[in-house]
Design a protein around this motif. Sequence first.
Motif, PDB file in Angstrom:
ATOM      1  N   ILE A  83       0.902  -1.289  -0.401  1.00  0.00           N
ATOM      2  CA  ILE A  83       0.341   0.395   0.246  1.00  0.00           C
ATOM      3  C   ILE A  83       0.986   0.887   0.059  1.00  0.00           C
ATOM      4  CG2 ILE A  83      -1.578   1.068   1.637  1.00  0.00           C
ATOM      5  CD1 ILE A  83      -2.810  -1.151   2.282  1.00  0.00           C
ATOM      6  N   ALA A  84       0.893   1.927  -1.641  1.00  0.00           N
ATOM      7  CA  ALA A  84       1.539   3.469  -0.982  1.00  0.00           C
ATOM      8  C   ALA A  84       0.116   4.648  -1.554  1.00  0.00           C
ATOM      9  CB  ALA A  84       2.566   3.135  -2.314  1.00  0.00           C
ATOM     10  N   ARG A  85       0.599   5.131  -0.568  1.00  0.00           N
ATOM     11  CA  ARG A  85       0.235   6.982  -0.447  1.00  0.00           C
ATOM     12  C   ARG A  85       1.081   8.019  -1.285  1.00  0.00           C
ATOM     13  NH1 ARG A  85      -3.582   9.159   2.853  1.00  0.00           N
ATOM     14  NH2 ARG A  85      -2.787   7.600   4.555  1.00  0.00           N
ATOM     15  N   THR A  86       0.640   7.962  -2.222  1.00  0.00           N
ATOM     16  CA  THR A  86       1.502   9.106  -3.040  1.00  0.00           C
ATOM     17  C   THR A  86       1.279  10.671  -2.585  1.00  0.00           C
ATOM     18  OG1 THR A  86      -0.647  10.379  -4.250  1.00  0.00           O
ATOM     19  CG2 THR A  86       0.355   8.331  -5.454  1.00  0.00           C
ATOM     20  N   ARG A  87       2.341  11.376  -2.828  1.00  0.00           N
ATOM     21  CA  ARG A  87       2.919  12.366  -2.430  1.00  0.00           C
ATOM     22  C   ARG A  87       3.080  13.280  -3.638  1.00  0.00           C
ATOM     23  NH1 ARG A  87       7.276  11.075   1.834  1.00  0.00           N
ATOM     24  NH2 ARG A  87       6.102  10.093   3.836  1.00  0.00           N
TER      25      ARG A  87
END
Length: 908
Positions: A760-764
């Motif tokens: 799970i990767a949260r974008t920046r």
Amino acid sequence: MPDRFARFRRIFLRPLHGKSPRSVAGQVLVLQVALVVLLVACGVFALVLQSQRDSNAEARSRSMAVAQTFANSPGVLAALRAPDPSKELQPLTETARQSAGVDFIVVMDTKGIRYTHPLPGLIGKRFVGELGPPLAGKAYTESVIGPLGQEVQSTVPVRNADGTVVALVSAGLKVENVTQQVYQQLPIILAAGAGALALATGGTALVGRRLRRQTHSLAPAEMTRMYEHHDAVLHSVREGVLILGDGGRLLLVNDEARRLLELSPDAEGRRVWELSGLDPDMVELLASGREASDEVHFAGERLLAVNQRPTDRDGGPEGTVVTLRDSTELQAVSGTAKVARERLKLLYDAGMSVGTTLDVIRTADELAQVAVPRFADFATVDLADDVVRGEEPARTATALRRIAVCGIRDDHPLYEKGRLIDFPPSTPQGHGYATGRPELVTDLSSAAGWYAQDPERTQAITDYGIHSLIAAPLQARGVVLGLANFWRSKPHDPFDEEELSLAEELVARAAVSIDNARRYTREHALAVTLQRSLLPRALPEQSALDVAYRYLPAQSGVSGDWFDVIPLPGSRVALTVGDVVGHGLHAAATMGRLRTAVHNFSTLDLPPDELLSHLDDLVGRIDQDEASAEASAEIVGVTCVYAIYDPVTRRCAMARAGHLAPALVQPDGSVTFPDVPTGPPLGLGGMPFQTAELDLAEGTQLVLYTDGLIEDRTRDLDVGMELLRQALAGHPDRPPEESCRAVLDELLPERPKDDVALLIARTRALPPGQVADWDVPRDPAAVSRMRFAVSGKLKEWGLSELVFCMELVLSELITNAIRYGSDPIHVRLIRDRTLICEVADGSSTSPHLRYAATTDEGGRGLFLVSQMTERWGTRYTPQGKVIWAELVLPEATDAVPGGEAGGPQAPA
């Protein structure tokens, strides 16, 4: 026999009538009523005392509070300095007295002469009370006989600005007013006591009525005589007697019956099928209530002759009375056969219950549990520490780990579970381990070699009552793996030679299971070690994504699932999740090869569809290499998803090969599964892969996973996808680490049957102030203007130290683009963890680094670039190519400053 049962009925079940009115129930009722009256009277008296004490305390507290308040009130000092203090203070004190609910407030001088009093005639006269403590600056409370009678008063000093006592204030109440408050509460207290007395007396009457029914109004002498007959008949005879009520409940059992049936002390009151240790045939007879005459039944090691008759023939209560007689002649004959049957059953149960899993510790526990209490009172299993780890054991009884402990009690002094023990050769355990033969010790108290192990503990063991031991080596394939120790305590007989043979056969079966578990543990540990070494040990540092992951192996522990996070040039990050179908070393090794290939292909900066095409070719070659006749396993299929996220443009390019679609958690908490074109699994060949590009808002969560997360035999794939949606939805601000935990808790059982990889990767997004770009004309003169523009941007960012290096690198890259490339030419500067310079042009020709000779006039530009930068390289785009270079930021550089996108624009 009928005469015996008639005697029991006459004694215990005859009608009870004509009893003395002075019954036990009546006497108990009188005593209970007297006790209740005494308790209520004491309670009322205590409440009265408590109320009086509370009223006195309240009076003292109120008088002190009023005196303190008035003494410190504004205007008191001014009134005292007036020519006529009484005229000023008398109205004030009367108003305060009525408001505060006290009987008097008296203001006096330091000699005790009153300025005020509720009775004006007492003004100017001396105050009645102690003046010493108030004059010393202390508040004082006392009880005196004053002008108003018995009074409770508090006297406090009045101080001027410098703290000198200039007057005194006393406030108080008459004792008769305090007592009147107690009298006002007395009716309530007495009413409560009367209610409690009535309630308690009524309850006592009900209890006495119930007791009268249960004792049939018997007098004490009659009840005493009845119980004397009861004890004489039931507990002195040599036959067991049971009385059962309706429903098979045991109402009475005498001592002989308790001994014959080995009943527990709490057996009375329980139903017969709830009694432990009874033979099923005996339980069936007692529960049925049918008549029986000299029927023979087993009870432990005894054969009993059982007689049973109903008790309701002469109008008595429903139930049965049972007599038991021990048949000692038949007991001796049946004893040997029963022992043989129990031993055979023990071996059969051991074969069924020991070795149910390929786990060394679980198998040792099963061996200890099957032996207790049927064969031994305590059982311990000690294995070589190497065996627990799956290795070959040593040849001596040193470094043995106590793996299992089981006993009939938990307070035994034997070595605790988990302890590492060294057995000397003189001990039974050490000698048995060395020879491979079981050792029998019938009397531990006289075994000198056993005492040498640990004198204090061995003495505690014998004092505890453990007296006999069998130490049986666990031996398989000629190798001793450990020891099984069987212990007996009092009052059981010591082990004998026949039981030694039984122990040897018992542990022989368990040793094979332990050896199988040991070899499985070794192979499993090797496979897990290989698999763990092939997976990422830590995530790389990057600024584009906030990443969390979970990897859960299946029950077998070895699989082909993998995941990776790969930083790319230009602050971009690649995410990949893949699954090699199958389990075992073959799948783990193939996973390692594919993960390495993904890393290698990613260094070429290929788009997702091209990278999957290269992986497809690689898997096809692996299949061909392993398609020989000797190959025991072949690749059935490989699935993979590969995504590249650019934090500058917030675009994500993604392609998948037979893999499940990723999930996107939008910043508003909604969950979607984007329509990414599905390609065939890797290795099939012949079909192209397609890339989908998505614009992701900052804070979007990208969820990649393998099929083990959502697929299960008990649910469809659509159900699993919906469960994943529900686990992710509604939590847009939840960190990826917590999202991983929530998804696994929602979707997975305690022991998943398939491997699970979750990423799970949260974008920046890089702020605009961290990116600057320029369009460059194909004019050599533009190089100097670009150097000026870039140096200005670096100074704006506080990176003046890098101006010289960046100007040198930028001059070479732009010059090459102008000389050898084509329009359009574009320059982009990115400040992230490193300073990144990108020069793009419209040609697909790539420059090559070479080492120029001393006589060459050119060819040194890229060499200087490679020496001045941390990394450099080329990536191809649909519009041409991008040559990039990275410079390390100074260590003192703090957070990236904000600013508008771009910088000083180069003039055309």
